[in-house]
Design an enzyme around this catalytic site. Structure first.
Site, PDB file in Angstrom:
ATOM      1  N   VAL A 169      71.546  43.356  69.349  1.00 50.72           N
ATOM      2  CA  VAL A 169      72.809  43.259  70.080  1.00 50.72           C
ATOM      3  C   VAL A 169      72.592  43.486  71.656  1.00 50.72           C
ATOM      4  O   VAL A 169      71.696  44.059  72.040  1.00 50.72           O
ATOM      5  CB  VAL A 169      73.857  44.343  69.569  1.00 50.72           C
ATOM      6  CG1 VAL A 169      74.461  43.991  67.972  1.00 50.72           C
ATOM      7  CG2 VAL A 169      73.456  45.731  69.835  1.00 50.72           C
ATOM      8  N   VAL A 223      71.873  46.951  73.386  1.00 50.13           N
ATOM      9  CA  VAL A 223      70.625  47.685  72.920  1.00 50.13           C
ATOM     10  C   VAL A 223      69.372  46.535  72.860  1.00 50.13           C
ATOM     11  O   VAL A 223      68.622  46.836  73.832  1.00 50.13           O
ATOM     12  CB  VAL A 223      70.970  48.096  71.684  1.00 50.13           C
ATOM     13  CG1 VAL A 223      69.637  48.827  71.001  1.00 50.13           C
ATOM     14  CG2 VAL A 223      71.846  49.163  71.869  1.00 50.13           C
ATOM     15  N   CYS A 224      69.393  45.714  72.105  1.00 55.20           N
ATOM     16  CA  CYS A 224      68.234  45.061  71.692  1.00 55.20           C
ATOM     17  C   CYS A 224      67.813  44.091  73.002  1.00 55.20           C
ATOM     18  O   CYS A 224      66.865  43.821  73.134  1.00 55.20           O
ATOM     19  CB  CYS A 224      68.383  44.300  70.387  1.00 55.20           C
ATOM     20  SG  CYS A 224      68.812  45.416  69.187  1.00 55.20           S
ATOM     21  N   VAL A 225      68.710  43.585  73.760  1.00 56.38           N
ATOM     22  CA  VAL A 225      68.744  42.816  74.846  1.00 56.38           C
ATOM     23  C   VAL A 225      68.473  43.845  76.171  1.00 56.38           C
ATOM     24  O   VAL A 225      67.781  43.864  77.136  1.00 56.38           O
ATOM     25  CB  VAL A 225      69.596  41.934  75.229  1.00 56.38           C
ATOM     26  CG1 VAL A 225      69.593  41.107  76.422  1.00 56.38           C
ATOM     27  CG2 VAL A 225      69.673  40.945  73.970  1.00 56.38           C
TER      28      VAL A 225
END
Lengths: 210, 210, 210, 210, 210, 210, 210, 210
Positions: free
Chosen positions: E114, E117-119
């Site tokens: 998402v 977070v992950c980006v």
């Protein structure tokens, strides 16, 4: 031109829950009540899970603003609980600032009601005093989206980092392997669709074993 | 890197109400008419409550733009009222700037119609002249949300602080104990749900006494 | 910390209309077609009214992108019209940049389709070359609001000023007395509710004379 | 196939204000608080202006639902006020139905909180008992738009007429000449933009006389 | 004050596709599923078309997060594929950072699930390490618009450039003449309305030849 | 169970334009001003194009409601123009109903401001009198979407057909071959994206001939 | 023309929970996940509280649709649970219809995922078989608002009553005095703002006693 | 009062695809382009999958409206394709009606562009001629949501059933066991989140076998 990544560290962070009172929360309309309640409790559960020093504060809780919601006291029975006699900006209350200083930590995770006042004012004061400030946008509520957006912009311009409870949890946790089941339970309790993923997965794993 | 918290101070603030005229207000569509009227009157009542030096100005008020709404004159009968003969940016009007300088204050609280012109232009000029500028986003209206957002971004990038009337009131007031009933009345008059909290509370207190 | 107010000056501004082509415009969905058409024509009329040097450009106008909308050629029959043979960023086209330099002006008012590419790229290039750049947000369109917001943020972070056609007109005009009827006509043609104000006013003035 | 126009008649209409209590109103999120308060008071003022027999009722007003908002008692000091001891559907309360029957009227104008229960239930019961029912959609509030829409659909399918406070006023009034100033004042008090029209008009009329 | 235009260069850019996994994508609600799928595949096709070094990574893909969507493996069969054993921030995984360094490139194009977070986490880490970071906003998804906006603001404040897949394609391509048919095909596959323009155009060209 | 298709017939339809006055239109907020102006003028142009008997009416047009917008008088200089002295429901005005009866037609196309009163009341009265009623939803405006939706529902339940100006034009026209250029011009003037299609098409046709 | 009020009766109602499975729920986007989960559990708790005969059913729950969410089995351990081997419309499954008939009741309360299929199909079938059908709109979810609206319209046209969980609870309960604490607890658990009202109230009551 | 459930039957249904032309589709703004394209192709794939007799028609496809989108001809190479020379309502074209009659079927599934004309007119005509009409709302597009809603209401009032492509597929299919893989593939191709469910499931099943 590179910038320093101000990254939450569970050994340097304090959680400040400001004015989550039963009367004030009824003023919140930038989130649906279900979403807001879930977000606030998720953030509180983060505080418990990561054992963050946590400080509670309320404003005039014997009056129309209402008492602190009981879920806060349940989760943080031993936390400093500063019932402000009148100061709107919690930072103007010496006990509140002292409680923070007593932790020796420099990263403040702040959420509260309403965003434009109870969150924004101490956030701006804390920046001025040299703290790193992380406002949890979805555990902070206010009158409507327009007010929300203006408050976010004011804080962001002053150097506040805007986050959401999920990214706070993930930035504190760093690595799933630190406690896989713990984080999984936290997400399952507060992200219905993540819970669904886990339900489907577990069912299939069980079927596999048969 | 910490930043100075530019904080409203009731002894250093001036209130500028720009072009709240009956014709121009009918152009506003980024707020519902009920909300906008309430927000503007709330801000005016803040000016009265905190006894802020207040300056009124209009643009071409004998023409289609319409006269200033009567509630302004009612609340500020003695305020300087600059009826600009043509300048679009109020800062281009010497009398307006003189009236501000005469107060000796350095914090400008600005609201007006329309946000992208009547608010934005003097706000940017005032920043250039060294003032601290606080634009009251929800007492300022314009054609639609897209225009609103672009105007906010332009002002914010130049150093304007975006606020809403409620946070202005709270930042000026600092502490409920300075005048509990006064602030309570202000909120009750302009926040229907806060009024409800007070109604419920008062009723129960009365019942208690019986 | 005060900032310089970068203020549009009709003697230092150039108008750049980028890729308002019949095919490309049909891709725009962040404005309703009626609003977008009105905004683009309002900006074009501003160029004519203030006699701004204006430069037109298109991308592949013999292909699916379609020809420039005829209203542009009608309004600016003598403007430099750069039909780019392939460069996506108009700033990569030497003729385009030369046409700007030939005006000797340093303020660029840019609008176009689509915002995130045809507007954003030359805006960022122009900033790098030392120009002051004013993007007209509501005369620039793109695929949806999400793309619009990301493009605005990218440009704003680089120093582009976000404006709307109405604030461009007002900032260029400075004072109603410079041409009251001219500006009135411009607003009447492109702001239906301002036209209504003028209709009501005129009718009452006429009744007065009788 | 023509249908009979069920038209409000000020000599055959009763106004029912159901559960506008300080606690319950804080649950309303399908209108902004400012709009909702204005709409409810506008409808109450309609009752006063047209001298409609009016009946007030509340549910458990000594408990969390809170007391009736004081503006109702101020406006209708002599109205039957049925404080229901437990019935959720006001129609299940004999006193409430008796009070309606006592008026001898057959058109019921109903508004209340929340739409899907406190309004919908008596509306459906009244239809069954042969009344013509007119629900005032914008003076009735509930949890969110989705609930609002389902409740409207249920009532409309059963023959309830959906109206808004402004159309109620106009349908009751029939002809401006019945009391021009009275209706004008009502609209001016509750439609900010209509007030603006009147301000502009009056100013110009005054200028005319000079 | 002019700023350097950080412009994507197809010879200096790397594409990072982070956690596009079948479980995680089901959490995305800030885009409709059709839009999101199209945007992600468009970005992947950009990676293929411009022959960008591409790095894939997943988080716990044997658990509830689900496997990487097969379209990624189809398009990038030879790309480094880092299946992170636990690190939430991909930048905390040495193999991931090594794979980037191995390309010798300094511009990172990041998309993922998402966004907050992950980006966001690797984007902020990469900025700190001196990379230029371009986040593809519409190929990155998260729980809702509020979370999206806070994450965008945090990244933008740190110097991340917010883009969309279409502007990435155009900035990399620079000039249609570099490969007219190639870019046309890319747009036709992922912009339905551009495909329509091409269909109309082609049909008329064919008719012309007859 | 089949139903009769009540289909507009240009030889049996009358156009009623109710209260499109400069003051009242400024109250409309369920459409953007640009869209609403375009829709109203499109419907007026339909009246002219199909030579429909057209009747204009206003309410108190010497007062705050303002005069009829001049575009109506320009388009329909010879139409009956009923300036109602007080009746809110135009159907209560004998001259208005007589003017309709004089046409001998039975299909009424109604648009006006505001939808819930000036349109809704005569629409419901006309249904009762046996007319077929077609309300043009997008050339009728009111205070907000909630009011709009309730008014639509009330009218639809009574048998009113809800249409939009484009479907009115198409249902009256029946076959493009009746006047291809005429309909094309109408659409081009009021549907910007249809104009774009025609621009692209014409350009390519011209190129073909060369 | 009066209509019979089809009113829920706790002695004649059955609760049908259709396809609340972990995979299918992840498709729902017309409600936020937090709201939807809360609504579904609220409805389930209603079933328990009113001791309604309840029937569970799933579609292909060993495949991608996923298992029934465990909260259903927890609340209704003894309910008939029909795991359909393939029928999309639960009414096509004989066991399902038999289970309903076995209750001898004629009012069906239906909720499920997705609204347009799993809810809509059995609802329409049940109407045809003479049942009274009450669809709980906010405990039924689907792909987006457009699909939701079309499905509601189809069902409503066929005679289905559209309700929400709160109105179901209130219509079944009839009178608070039937079990004040029970209903209070139900609302407190699923309406965060009602819980807040109760918290404020209780606190003040306690203070009173002191 | 029970109603007959008009249920789609794959042996009695015809699919009518009306005016899905490259020019007209560019006018659609009530769906995002990605969603609309997906919905239209999903419906076409349903026609193929269930081997429904399908009829294509276009309006003026050599002019600005543009040719039929090629995907239709690809999927239905042998379908009757009625290129209407001028009739706006396809039902006015004899060949079109004859083609329908030739199928001997009585259920019409209609989708097209634009909803308020090209779909609505033949739908209303077909109802009058005794057909059962099912309009696929999400494979039909028009200018904006307001027009969409009015058109839906008009059709629904006349007895048209509003559906969406997914419910059409499910109602035709009746039972997964009729062709589990076929329906699965259809859903996987057009519901990205269903594809994700299948991806996760398949992966876990494969892991199981190892």
């Amino acid at each position: 031109m590179s910038a320093t990544y101000k990254r939450l560290d569970k050994d340097d962070a304090v959680l400040l829950m400001v004015d989550h009172q039963s009367g004030l929360i009824s003023l919140v309309q930038d989130f649906s009540p279900d979403e807001f309640r879930n977000n606030v409790l998720a953030l509180a559960d983060i505080g418990v899970f990561f054992e963050l020093p946590t400080i509670l504060t309320t404003s005039f809780d014997a009056g129309p603003n209402g008492p602190i919601v009981p879920e806060m006291l349940d989760r943080f029975p031993d936390a400093p609980f500063i019932r402000r006699p009148g100061q709107i900006n919690a930072w103007d209350n010496e006990d509140f600032v002292k409680a923070i200083k007593a932790t020796g930590r420099k990263q403040l995770i702040i959420a509260g009601v309403v965003t434009d006042v109870c969150v924004s004012f101490p956030a701006l004061s804390a920046i001025e005093d040299g703290y790193d400030v992380f406002v949890v946008t979805d555990a902070s509520g206010t009158f409507n989206k327009t007010v929300q957006q203006a408050a976010w912009q004011r804080m962001s311009s002053a150097g506040v980092q805007l986050m959401n409870w999920f990214s706070v949890a993930c930035e504190l946790h760093r690595d799933w392997r630190n406690d896989m089941e713990g984080l999984g339970a936290l997400l399952s309790n507060h992200l219905p669709n993540y819970r669904n993923l886990m339900t489907s997965y577990t069912k299939l794993q069980e079927a596999k074993k048969e």
